[in-house]
Write an enzyme that holds these catalytic residues in place. Structure first.
Site, PDB file in Angstrom:
ATOM      1  N   ARG A   1       0.827  -1.214   0.000  1.00  0.00           N
ATOM      2  CA  ARG A   1       0.000   0.000   0.000  1.00  0.00           C
ATOM      3  C   ARG A   1       0.859   1.261   0.000  1.00  0.00           C
ATOM      4  O   ARG A   1       0.379   2.347  -0.329  1.00  0.00           O
ATOM      5  CB  ARG A   1      -0.916  -0.003   1.219  1.00  0.00           C
ATOM      6  CG  ARG A   1      -1.918  -1.140   1.205  1.00  0.00           C
ATOM      7  CD  ARG A   1      -2.842  -1.094   2.412  1.00  0.00           C
ATOM      8  NE  ARG A   1      -3.698   0.087   2.393  1.00  0.00           N
ATOM      9  CZ  ARG A   1      -4.691   0.299   3.239  1.00  0.00           C
ATOM     10  NH1 ARG A   1      -4.954  -0.594   4.184  1.00  0.00           N
ATOM     11  NH2 ARG A   1      -5.428   1.394   3.170  1.00  0.00           N
TER      12      ARG A   1
ATOM     13  N   LYS B   1       2.750 -19.919   4.612  1.00  0.00           N
ATOM     14  CA  LYS B   1       2.045 -20.379   5.798  1.00  0.00           C
ATOM     15  C   LYS B   1       1.701 -19.166   6.671  1.00  0.00           C
ATOM     16  O   LYS B   1       2.340 -18.116   6.528  1.00  0.00           O
ATOM     17  CB  LYS B   1       2.899 -21.389   6.571  1.00  0.00           C
ATOM     18  CG  LYS B   1       3.993 -20.773   7.453  1.00  0.00           C
ATOM     19  CD  LYS B   1       4.582 -21.808   8.370  1.00  0.00           C
ATOM     20  CE  LYS B   1       5.539 -21.189   9.362  1.00  0.00           C
ATOM     21  NZ  LYS B   1       4.904 -20.508  10.476  1.00  0.00           N
TER      22      LYS B   1
ATOM     23  N   HIS C   1       9.202 -23.680   3.948  1.00  0.00           N
ATOM     24  CA  HIS C   1      10.627 -23.515   3.642  1.00  0.00           C
ATOM     25  C   HIS C   1      11.490 -24.624   4.233  1.00  0.00           C
ATOM     26  O   HIS C   1      12.598 -24.859   3.768  1.00  0.00           O
ATOM     27  CB  HIS C   1      11.133 -22.137   4.091  1.00  0.00           C
ATOM     28  CG  HIS C   1      11.266 -21.966   5.567  1.00  0.00           C
ATOM     29  ND1 HIS C   1      10.250 -21.484   6.359  1.00  0.00           N
ATOM     30  CD2 HIS C   1      12.310 -22.207   6.397  1.00  0.00           C
ATOM     31  CE1 HIS C   1      10.666 -21.435   7.608  1.00  0.00           C
ATOM     32  NE2 HIS C   1      11.904 -21.863   7.666  1.00  0.00           N
TER      33      HIS C   1
ATOM     34  N   LYS D   1      15.157 -27.064   2.602  1.00  0.00           N
ATOM     35  CA  LYS D   1      16.489 -27.197   3.201  1.00  0.00           C
ATOM     36  C   LYS D   1      17.178 -28.449   2.671  1.00  0.00           C
ATOM     37  O   LYS D   1      16.558 -29.488   2.506  1.00  0.00           O
ATOM     38  CB  LYS D   1      16.374 -27.231   4.729  1.00  0.00           C
ATOM     39  CG  LYS D   1      15.901 -25.905   5.340  1.00  0.00           C
ATOM     40  CD  LYS D   1      15.801 -25.985   6.848  1.00  0.00           C
ATOM     41  CE  LYS D   1      15.331 -24.669   7.430  1.00  0.00           C
ATOM     42  NZ  LYS D   1      16.343 -23.618   7.325  1.00  0.00           N
TER      43      LYS D   1
ATOM     44  N   GLU E   1      14.731 -22.936  19.450  1.00  0.00           N
ATOM     45  CA  GLU E   1      15.139 -21.567  19.158  1.00  0.00           C
ATOM     46  C   GLU E   1      15.618 -20.914  20.444  1.00  0.00           C
ATOM     47  O   GLU E   1      14.966 -21.023  21.489  1.00  0.00           O
ATOM     48  CB  GLU E   1      13.972 -20.768  18.584  1.00  0.00           C
ATOM     49  CG  GLU E   1      13.466 -21.291  17.251  1.00  0.00           C
ATOM     50  CD  GLU E   1      12.337 -20.434  16.703  1.00  0.00           C
ATOM     51  OE1 GLU E   1      12.637 -19.384  16.103  1.00  0.00           O
ATOM     52  OE2 GLU E   1      11.172 -20.801  16.892  1.00  0.00           O
TER      53      GLU E   1
ATOM     54  N   ASP F   1       2.551 -22.776  15.007  1.00  0.00           N
ATOM     55  CA  ASP F   1       3.590 -22.081  14.261  1.00  0.00           C
ATOM     56  C   ASP F   1       4.633 -23.025  13.688  1.00  0.00           C
ATOM     57  O   ASP F   1       5.192 -22.761  12.621  1.00  0.00           O
ATOM     58  CB  ASP F   1       4.274 -21.053  15.170  1.00  0.00           C
ATOM     59  CG  ASP F   1       5.212 -20.136  14.411  1.00  0.00           C
ATOM     60  OD1 ASP F   1       4.785 -19.569  13.388  1.00  0.00           O
ATOM     61  OD2 ASP F   1       6.373 -19.988  14.838  1.00  0.00           O
TER      62      ASP F   1
ATOM     63  N   HIS G   1       5.788 -27.209   9.600  1.00  0.00           N
ATOM     64  CA  HIS G   1       7.179 -27.578   9.347  1.00  0.00           C
ATOM     65  C   HIS G   1       7.524 -28.982   9.838  1.00  0.00           C
ATOM     66  O   HIS G   1       8.031 -29.819   9.089  1.00  0.00           O
ATOM     67  CB  HIS G   1       8.127 -26.595  10.047  1.00  0.00           C
ATOM     68  CG  HIS G   1       8.018 -25.190   9.566  1.00  0.00           C
ATOM     69  ND1 HIS G   1       7.830 -24.850   8.246  1.00  0.00           N
ATOM     70  CD2 HIS G   1       8.091 -24.013  10.236  1.00  0.00           C
ATOM     71  CE1 HIS G   1       7.790 -23.538   8.130  1.00  0.00           C
ATOM     72  NE2 HIS G   1       7.943 -23.009   9.313  1.00  0.00           N
TER      73      HIS G   1
END
Length: 511
Positions: free
Chosen positions: A64, A168, A198, A202, A236, A255, A260
């Site tokens: 935008r 996603k 993604h 890998k 993580e 998530d 994944h």
């Protein structure tokens, strides 16, 4: 150096010229966002650097924000310079690449924008042959509006192929995933819908297929007779990094695991396809996902653990808890950690548990798959330290990040008198073994979408099967009030996650 590759390189991609991208246009909706700056534009630049992009291609960005073509090019130049991974930035090449970049501002809910886009694309049709890849890098709430706008403006069909890449999350639950799929398929055929994950791009995840099906050593052992259990970890060390308001509506299970990690699990556990062809490979992955046992909601505490990090100390730094993050409800019940025990009801895997965990603010960033083989039927040797875990020496670890590779752990005799044993490892590392740069996941997946190869993309039935596998857990957790936080930042998660494995006589690896 020839066309971005080193002349005479023995590891040069032999399929490079067979997988040539046809003339086309790429349209990125949400081009002012982080994904475009961090991943998409560096990946497209790298494809141009390797001379994979066709003559006459164009890339259109949209958001935008009012911006000229030159302003958009300068913004993308800064992004590519900052986020290009392990690659040189070539000013001369950028000059060529920048001339292919265009920008069209507009509101995704306004028909006039799509009419303008159609006019701009038509001006390039002599060079693009009418082929267009639409990339939805927007908020998921805009997906249906975009495909409806493309349809109304006649952009979903044309003289060439039209494909749409969808980021996603694919829905918020099974019901919304089905509604999104219906909206997409009302405009595009399933063969033109590329749902991107993604992780499947890998190298290590792709290498699972080669490792299993190109070698005669491991595949005969890849079943319930020899495998004791499998652990999949996606840890993580960071928190929500300013995305607290978004993450609060998502959580770790939605998530990471629903998309994944279930796709990784399916790749590890799938049956071999008859041929290495997109439909055959995706059929086997889908069959595996449909084989996951779906627990009753009353059984969820036996299969899944939710966690949320509280304040902690990492090194000399005090870390805030999730509830203290900006934009987060101070009484939030969102899971920042999830551990699930999946059972696969087929002949290959009956009785073998697949433990999957992911979390924020864990001690380190690591994603790997650990396949624990059964112990020898008769133990002839004892371990001096008495560690029962070492009595199960055969462990295969597929490392996805941060360092891609494969390790095999087994016992060996310690030099010297007596029969003393010690676990040792044989390691394979992508970087040192091949000596070439590994393409990023987005390079691989964008190339696949542009040449029309959906092997590494998820299909409608795969998305819905993965939602079905986690829906009872989500429903049960939504009905509970957890005593959060239940693990400190910098730890390996809640105690209940350790107990989940301990009930089966197992324990989590410490990567």
């Amino acid at each position: 150096m020839v066309n971005g590759m080193f002349e005479g390189n023995p590891f040069q991609d032999a399929l490079r010229f067979e997988r040539r991208i046809p003339p086309c246009a790429v349209v990125i909706f949400g081009a002012n966002g982080d994904l475009t700056k961090r991943k998409l534009m560096p990946a497209l630049y790298r494809l141009a650097f390797e001379r994979r992009m066709p003559l006459g291609y164009v890339i259109y960005g949209n958001s935008r924000t009012p911006m000229s073509d030159e302003q958009f090019r300068e913004k993308m130049k800064r992004a590519v310079k900052e986020f290009l991974e392990a690659s040189p930035f070539d000013e001369e090449l950028w000059g060529e690449f920048a001339r292919t970049l265009f920008y069209v501002a507009g509101d995704l809910h306004q028909p006039h924008f799509y009419e303008t886009l159609a006019t701009r694309l038509q001006a390039h049709e002599a060079h693009t042959s009418g082929n267009v890849l639409f990339y939805l890098s927007t908020q998921p709430s805009h997906y249906q509006a975009v495909v409806a706008g493309l349809h109304a403006a006649g952009l979903a069909t044309g003289s060439g192929w039209r494909r749409v890449v969808v980021e996603k999350p694919f829905g918020y639950d099974l019901k919304s995933a089905k509604a999104l799929n219906s909206a997409l398929q009302a405009v595009f055929p399933e063969s033109s819908i590329y749902r991107i994950d993604h992780y499947l791009g890998k190298e290590t995840v792709q290498n699972i297929l080669a490792f299993r099906f190109a070698n005669g050593i491991f595949e005969p052992l890849w079943n319930r007779r020899y495998v004791n259990h499998v652990q999949i970890t996606a840890a993580e060390s960071i928190g929500v990094e300013g995305r607290g308001s978004y993450y609060q509506e998502s959580g770790a299970l939605r998530d990471m695991i629903q998309n994944h990690l279930l796709q990784v699990l399916a790749t590890v556990a799938m049956e071999p396809s008859a041929v290495f062809e997109p439909t055959a490979v995706r059929d086997e992955r889908a069959k595996l996902l449909r084989s996951i046992r779906i627990p009753k909601e009353s059984e969820v505490p036996n299969y899944a653990v939710a966690g949320q990090y509280g304040p902690g100390r990492v090194g000399n730094q005090e870390i805030a808890g999730f509830r203290q993050e900006p934009g987060v409800d101070p009484e939030s019940q969102t899971d920042t950690y999830a551990a699930v025990k999946f059972q696969i009801d087929n002949w290959r895997w009956a009785g073998v548990p697949f433990y999957v965990r992911t979390g924020k603010r864990l001690p380190k960033r690591v994603t790997d798959i650990a396949i624990q083989f059964n112990a020898a039927p008769l133990s002839l040797f004892s371990n001096d330290d008495g560690d029962p875990y070492l009595a199960r020496p055969n462990l295969l670890i597929l490392r996805i990040q941060p360092e891609e590779g494969i390790s095999l752990r087994f016992f060996s005799k310690v030099p010297g008198g007596g029969m003393r044993l010690r676990p040792v490892s044989m390691d394979f590392n992508y970087g040192s073994s091949f000596g070439v740069r590994t393409p990023t996941a987005y390079e691989t997946l964008l190339l696949d979408a542009l040449v029309g190869d959906p092997t590494l993309y998820t299909r409608q039935d795969m998305v819905e099967a993965s939602w079905a596998a986690v829906e009872p857990i989500l429903n049960y957790w939504a009905s509970q009030k957890f005593d959060f936080p239940n693990y400190e930042a910098g730890s390996w998660g809640p105690k209940a996650a350790d107990e989940l494995l301990a009930r089966d006589g197992h324990r989590w690896r410490r990567p």
